[in-house]
Design an enzyme around this catalytic site. Structure first.
Site, PDB file in Angstrom:
ATOM      1  CB  ALA A   1      27.464 -49.037 -14.682  1.00 30.71           C
TER       2      ALA A   1
ATOM      3  CG  ASP B   1      32.001 -58.169  -1.397  1.00 31.02           C
ATOM      4  OD1 ASP B   1      30.914 -57.562  -1.286  1.00 31.02           O
ATOM      5  OD2 ASP B   1      32.656 -58.208  -2.463  1.00 31.02           O
TER       6      ASP B   1
ATOM      7  CD  GLN C   1      20.494 -40.191 -11.736  1.00 28.96           C
ATOM      8  OE1 GLN C   1      19.336 -39.815 -11.589  1.00 28.96           O
ATOM      9  NE2 GLN C   1      20.854 -40.925 -12.753  1.00 28.96           N
TER      10      GLN C   1
ATOM     11  CG  ASP D   1      27.547 -45.495  -9.757  1.00 30.29           C
ATOM     12  OD1 ASP D   1      26.595 -45.759 -10.513  1.00 30.29           O
ATOM     13  OD2 ASP D   1      28.408 -44.638 -10.015  1.00 30.29           O
ATOM     14  CD  GLU D   2      24.029 -44.862  -4.052  1.00 34.72           C
ATOM     15  OE1 GLU D   2      23.496 -45.319  -5.091  1.00 34.72           O
ATOM     16  OE2 GLU D   2      24.046 -43.664  -3.775  1.00 34.72           O
TER      17      GLU D   2
ATOM     18  CE  LYS E   1      20.738 -45.899  -7.828  1.00 39.32           C
ATOM     19  NZ  LYS E   1      22.168 -45.646  -7.634  1.00 39.32           N
TER      20      LYS E   1
ATOM     21  NE  ARG F   1       6.307 -22.135 -17.708  1.00 38.69           N
ATOM     22  CZ  ARG F   1       5.896 -21.065 -17.038  1.00 38.69           C
ATOM     23  NH1 ARG F   1       4.756 -21.092 -16.403  1.00 38.69           N
ATOM     24  NH2 ARG F   1       6.619 -19.973 -17.011  1.00 38.69           N
TER      25      ARG F   1
ATOM     26  CG  HIS G   1      20.403 -48.826 -12.125  1.00 36.47           C
ATOM     27  ND1 HIS G   1      19.109 -48.496 -11.817  1.00 36.47           N
ATOM     28  CD2 HIS G   1      21.138 -47.735 -11.809  1.00 36.47           C
ATOM     29  CE1 HIS G   1      19.078 -47.259 -11.348  1.00 36.47           C
ATOM     30  NE2 HIS G   1      20.284 -46.768 -11.347  1.00 36.47           N
ATOM     31  CB  THR G   2      25.668 -53.606 -12.544  1.00 39.59           C
ATOM     32  OG1 THR G   2      26.254 -52.381 -12.972  1.00 39.59           O
ATOM     33  CG2 THR G   2      26.380 -54.781 -13.170  1.00 39.59           C
TER      34      THR G   2
ATOM     35  CE  LYS H   1      31.075 -52.740  -5.269  1.00 38.70           C
ATOM     36  NZ  LYS H   1      31.308 -51.970  -6.513  1.00 38.70           N
TER      37      LYS H   1
ATOM     38  CB  ALA I   1      20.544 -44.575 -14.219  1.00 40.91           C
TER      39      ALA I   1
HETATM   40  P1  GDP Z   1      23.635 -48.749  -9.157  1.00 38.72           P
HETATM   41  O1  GDP Z   1      23.828 -47.636 -10.134  1.00 38.72           O
HETATM   42  O2  GDP Z   1      23.289 -48.260  -7.794  1.00 38.72           O
HETATM   43  O3  GDP Z   1      22.672 -49.800  -9.644  1.00 38.72           O
HETATM   44  O4  GDP Z   1      25.061 -49.464  -9.007  1.00 38.72           O
HETATM   45  P2  GDP Z   1      26.058 -49.861 -10.222  1.00 38.72           P
HETATM   46  O5  GDP Z   1      25.535 -51.030 -10.928  1.00 38.72           O
HETATM   47  O6  GDP Z   1      26.407 -48.656 -11.027  1.00 38.72           O
HETATM   48  O7  GDP Z   1      27.384 -50.168  -9.399  1.00 38.72           O
HETATM   49  C1  GDP Z   1      27.430 -51.181  -8.442  1.00 38.72           C
HETATM   50  C2  GDP Z   1      28.538 -52.183  -8.846  1.00 38.72           C
HETATM   51  O8  GDP Z   1      28.834 -53.001  -7.734  1.00 38.72           O
HETATM   52  C3  GDP Z   1      28.108 -53.119  -9.934  1.00 38.72           C
HETATM   53  O9  GDP Z   1      29.233 -53.471 -10.690  1.00 38.72           O
HETATM   54  C4  GDP Z   1      27.568 -54.330  -9.183  1.00 38.72           C
HETATM   55  O10 GDP Z   1      27.642 -55.539  -9.931  1.00 38.72           O
HETATM   56  C5  GDP Z   1      28.500 -54.366  -8.012  1.00 38.72           C
HETATM   57  N1  GDP Z   1      27.941 -54.881  -6.756  1.00 38.72           N
HETATM   58  C6  GDP Z   1      26.675 -54.710  -6.257  1.00 38.72           C
HETATM   59  N2  GDP Z   1      26.591 -55.249  -5.017  1.00 38.72           N
HETATM   60  C7  GDP Z   1      27.810 -55.748  -4.733  1.00 38.72           C
HETATM   61  C8  GDP Z   1      28.370 -56.412  -3.593  1.00 38.72           C
HETATM   62  O11 GDP Z   1      27.718 -56.612  -2.563  1.00 38.72           O
HETATM   63  N3  GDP Z   1      29.683 -56.769  -3.650  1.00 38.72           N
HETATM   64  C9  GDP Z   1      30.458 -56.528  -4.754  1.00 38.72           C
HETATM   65  N4  GDP Z   1      31.723 -56.916  -4.732  1.00 38.72           N
HETATM   66  N5  GDP Z   1      29.961 -55.928  -5.854  1.00 38.72           N
HETATM   67  C10 GDP Z   1      28.667 -55.530  -5.835  1.00 38.72           C
HETATM   68  P1  IMO Z   2      23.156 -44.427 -11.031  1.00 39.71           P
HETATM   69  O1  IMO Z   2      21.658 -44.509 -11.151  1.00 39.71           O
HETATM   70  C1  IMO Z   2      26.681 -41.980 -10.362  1.00 39.71           C
HETATM   71  C2  IMO Z   2      26.548 -37.864 -11.846  1.00 39.71           C
HETATM   72  C3  IMO Z   2      27.525 -37.504 -12.959  1.00 39.71           C
HETATM   73  C4  IMO Z   2      27.768 -36.047 -12.611  1.00 39.71           C
HETATM   74  C5  IMO Z   2      26.412 -35.562 -12.127  1.00 39.71           C
HETATM   75  C6  IMO Z   2      25.579 -34.848 -13.190  1.00 39.71           C
HETATM   76  O2  IMO Z   2      23.890 -45.435 -11.839  1.00 39.71           O
HETATM   77  O3  IMO Z   2      23.565 -44.403  -9.610  1.00 39.71           O
HETATM   78  P2  IMO Z   2      24.200 -35.714 -15.303  1.00 39.71           P
HETATM   79  O4  IMO Z   2      24.661 -36.429 -16.535  1.00 39.71           O
HETATM   80  O5  IMO Z   2      23.174 -36.420 -14.513  1.00 39.71           O
HETATM   81  O6  IMO Z   2      23.822 -34.282 -15.569  1.00 39.71           O
HETATM   82  O7  IMO Z   2      25.539 -35.620 -14.374  1.00 39.71           O
HETATM   83  O8  IMO Z   2      25.711 -36.717 -11.695  1.00 39.71           O
HETATM   84  N1  IMO Z   2      25.669 -39.024 -12.126  1.00 39.71           N
HETATM   85  C7  IMO Z   2      25.843 -40.235 -11.589  1.00 39.71           C
HETATM   86  N2  IMO Z   2      26.814 -40.701 -10.769  1.00 39.71           N
HETATM   87  N3  IMO Z   2      25.644 -42.772 -10.710  1.00 39.71           N
HETATM   88  C8  IMO Z   2      24.650 -42.310 -11.492  1.00 39.71           C
HETATM   89  O9  IMO Z   2      23.526 -43.021 -11.720  1.00 39.71           O
HETATM   90  C9  IMO Z   2      24.738 -41.003 -12.008  1.00 39.71           C
HETATM   91  N4  IMO Z   2      23.961 -40.248 -12.811  1.00 39.71           N
HETATM   92  C10 IMO Z   2      24.541 -39.034 -12.869  1.00 39.71           C
HETATM   93  O10 IMO Z   2      28.689 -38.274 -12.885  1.00 39.71           O
HETATM   94  O11 IMO Z   2      28.666 -35.959 -11.540  1.00 39.71           O
HETATM   95 MG    MG Z   3      25.251 -46.927 -11.476  1.00 39.07          MG
END
Ligand code: GDP
Ligand code: IMO
Ligand code: MG
Length: 428
Positions: free
Chosen positions: A311, A345, A236, A25-26, A28, A155, A53-54, A343, A51
Site C-alpha cells: 500500500a 476469504d 508494521q 500489512d495484516e 491493521k 542524540r 493502512h487501507t 483475509k 506504513a
Molecule cells: P495494514 O498495513 O495492516 O493496515 O494492511 P494493508 O492495508 O497494507 O493491507 C491489507 C489489505 O488487505 C488492504 O488492501 C485491505 O483493504 C485488505 N483487506 C483487509 N482485510 C481484508 C479481508 O478480510 N479480506 C480481503 N479480501 N481483503 C482485506
Molecule cells: P504497515 O504498517 C510491510 C518493511 C519494508 C522493509 C523493512 C524496512 O503497512 O504494515 P523501512 O522503510 O521501514 O526501513 O523498511 O520493513 N516495511 C513494511 N512492510 N508493511 C509495512 O507497514 C512496512 N513498513 C516497513 O518493506 O522490508
Molecule cells: Mg500496510
C-alpha cells in the site's frame, strides 16, 4: 476457549492496542477504523510513513500512512506520539488528500512536540545505503525511516519542537548537514542536500503546524482520568521489530506492544486489551527470511486473490502459509489478549490449507517449515458476518489457530470493507 474470559466486559477494556503479528500489512488499518466507533482517540506510537493502512467504507478506499486510522470517524481525536518519525511534507500531502475527500483533519490532529523529524538528508541516506548494500539490501520503503531513527538515538536529530526556535534550528541544521553531506558526497558519491531543501521541508510549514503541536502524554492522561477509551495503532508487524524481528531485515523501530509506553507516554499498566492482527496466510514485502514462502500455484492464488501489492510502495508482496510457529512467540512478546484473523476469504476455494507449527533446522543452517495440513473449503466466506455462517472447515481452521496459540480468535475479517467483519466477542 473457556467462556469465563471476560474480554467482552465493556467497562474493562478502555485502552485497546492493535499490533500486526507478522511482517506488516495484516489489515491493521481496517480493524482500527472498525474499532474506532467505540473510542475517543486513536494514537500512533512508532514508525512513520513507511506504513500503508487501507480503510474501505461502503466501497470507498482510503490509504493512510501517518495519520491514525480513526480519522474517518468525525468526532474522534487522532494523536501522533513522540515515537513516530515525522516527515512534514508527507503529513501535509496526506492532510490535503483527506480534506479534498471532505474529511476535516486539523482540528482533531495532535502532533507530539517530541516527534523526531524525517529530513531530506534521511531520504538521501536511505536510498544511498540501500544502493551500497547491493544484493544484501533490506528492501526498505526508501522513506528515510532508518536514518531518522539513527539520528534520534545518536542524540543529534531534530524534533518538531526545534522549529519553534529558528536561530537554534539553523545552528543545529548546519552541524547535521555537515556530517550527513560528508557521508553522502565522500562515501556514497551522492548529491549533497542543501539547507534550503531542509527549510522547505520543515520551517516552511511552521504556521500550519503550530495549532497541531501538543503534549500527547498529557492528552492521553486526561482521557484516561475521564474514563474514555483509546485505541493504540501499531504500524508494521512484530517480525519487523528492531529487537525481536528478523534482524537485520526489519524496520528501525520497536513495533511490538512494549513500544507503546516509550512511544506516547502511556504506562504499561494502563493497557487493557492487546489485539494481534494476523492474516489467514502470511506475506512479506522486501528482503529477508520467510520460511513458509510459496512459489507454487497456491502462492499465486494468495497473491492474486489477496491483491497482495504494497500500500506504500506498490511492490508485490511475497506470500506463503500461515506461520504459527512465529506467531506463538509473538503472542508472548506482546502479551496478546486475543487475535483477529483477516483475509480468511482469500483461502476460499483451496483444496487444503496448511499451518506451520514448527521449524526443522538443517546442518547447513537452512530452516524448513513443518506443516499441519487441514481440509480446505469450497464455500464462500467472503462478507460473512456471523461466525456460525462460516464454512465448517474454515471454523475448524480458526479453532486450530486458537488451540495452537492459546488465546481466542475474537475478530474475523471476511472482506476489505468495514462491514465485512465478525466480532465473535466484543472488545470495546
Ligand atoms: P495494514 O498495513 O495492516 O493496515 O494492511 P494493508 O492495508 O497494507 O493491507 C491489507 C489489505 O488487505 C488492504 O488492501 C485491505 O483493504 C485488505 N483487506 C483487509 N482485510 C481484508 C479481508 O478480510 N479480506 C480481503 N479480501 N481483503 C482485506
Ligand atoms: P504497515 O504498517 C510491510 C518493511 C519494508 C522493509 C523493512 C524496512 O503497512 O504494515 P523501512 O522503510 O521501514 O526501513 O523498511 O520493513 N516495511 C513494511 N512492510 N508493511 C509495512 O507497514 C512496512 N513498513 C516497513 O518493506 O522490508
Ligand atoms: Mg500496510
Amino acid at each position: 476457549m473457556p467462556e469465563d474470559r471476560l474480554v467482552g466486559d465493556s467497562m474493562k477494556n478502555k485502552n485497546v492496542v492493535v499490533i500486526g503479528t507478522h511482517w506488516g500489512d495484516e489489515g491493521k488499518g481496517k480493524i482500527v477504523d472498525l474499532l474506532t466507533e467505540s473510542v475517543a482517540a486513536v494514537v500512533r506510537f512508532q514508525g512513520g510513513h513507511n506504513a500503508g493502512h487501507t480503510l474501505v467504507v461502503e466501497g470507498n478506499k482510503t490509504v493512510l500512512h501517518l495519520i491514525p486510522s480513526g480519522i474517518l470517524h468525525p468526532t474522534v481525536q487522532c494523536l501522533i506520539g513522540n515515537g513516530v518519525v515525522l516527515s512534514i511534507p508527507d503529513l501535509f500531502k496526506e492532510i490535503k488528500e483527506l480534506e479534498e475527500a471532505g474529511v476535516e483533519v486539523r482540528n482533531r490532529l495532535m502532533l507530539s512536540l517530541d516527534c523526531p523529524l524525517i529530513m531530506p538528508y534521511h531520504i538521501a541516506l536511505d536510498v544511498s545505503v540501500e544502493k551500497e548494500r547491493g544484493n544484501r539490501k533490506i528492501g526498505t520503503t526508501g522513506r528515510g525511516i532508518g536514518p531518522a531513527y539513527e539520528d534520534k538515538v545518536g542524540r543529534r536529530g531534530l524534533r518538531l519542537r526545534d522549529l519553534l526556535d529558528e536561530q537554534q534550528l539553523l545552528f543545529k541544521l548546519e552541524g547535521i548537514l555537515k556530517q550527513h553531506n560528508f557521508m553522502l558526497e565522500q562515501y556514497y558519491g551522492a548529491e549533497p542536500v542543501t539547507l534550503e531543501a531542509c527549510l522547505a521541508a520543515s520551517l516552511a510549514y511552521l504556521d500550519e503546524l503550530k495549532p497541531m503541536m501538543g503534549d500527547v502524554l498529557s492528552q492521553l492522561a486526561m482521557l484516561r482520568r475521564n474514563g474514555q477509551a483509546v485505541l493504540f495503532e501499531g504500524a508494521q508487524g512484530a517480525l519487523l521489530d528492531i529487537d525481536h524481528g528478523t534482524y537485520p531485515f526489519v524496520t528501525s523501530s520497536n513495533t511490538t506492544a512494549g513500544a507503546i509506553s516509550s512511544g506516547c507516554g502511556v504506562g504499561p499498566l494502563h493497557l487493557d486489551y492487546i489485539l494481534g492482527i494476523t492474516k489467514a496466510y502470511t506475506t512479506r514485502v522486501g528482503e529477508g527470511p520467510f520460511p513458509t514462502e510459496l512459489h507454487d500455484s497456491v502462492g499465486i492464488h494468495l497473491a492474486e486473490k489477496g491483491h497482495e501489492f504494497g500500500a506504500t510502495t506498490g511492490r508485490p508482496r511475497r506470500c506463503g502459509w500461515l506461520d504459527v510457529c512465529a506467531l506463538q512467540r509473538v503472542v508472548e512478546m506482546n502479551s496478546l489478549t486475543g487475535l483477529c484473523i483477516t483475509k480468511l476469504d482469500v483461502l476460499d476455494g483451496l483444496d487444503s490449507v496448511a499451518i506451520c507449527v514448527d521449524y526443522q533446522e538443517h546442518s547447513d543452517g537452512q530452516i524448513t517449515p513443518v506443516y499441519e495440513t487441514l481440509a480446505g473449503w469450497q464455500e464462500a466466506s467472503v462478507g460473512v458476518k456471523q461466525y456460525q455462517d462460516l464454512p465448517q472447515n474454515a471454523q475448524v481452521y480458526l479453532d486450530r489457530i486458537e488451540a495452537l496459540c492459546g488465546i481466542p480468535v475474537d475478530v474475523i475479517s471476511t472482506g476489505p470493507d468495514r462491514a465485512e467483519t465478525i466480532l465473535k466477542r466484543p472488545i470495546l
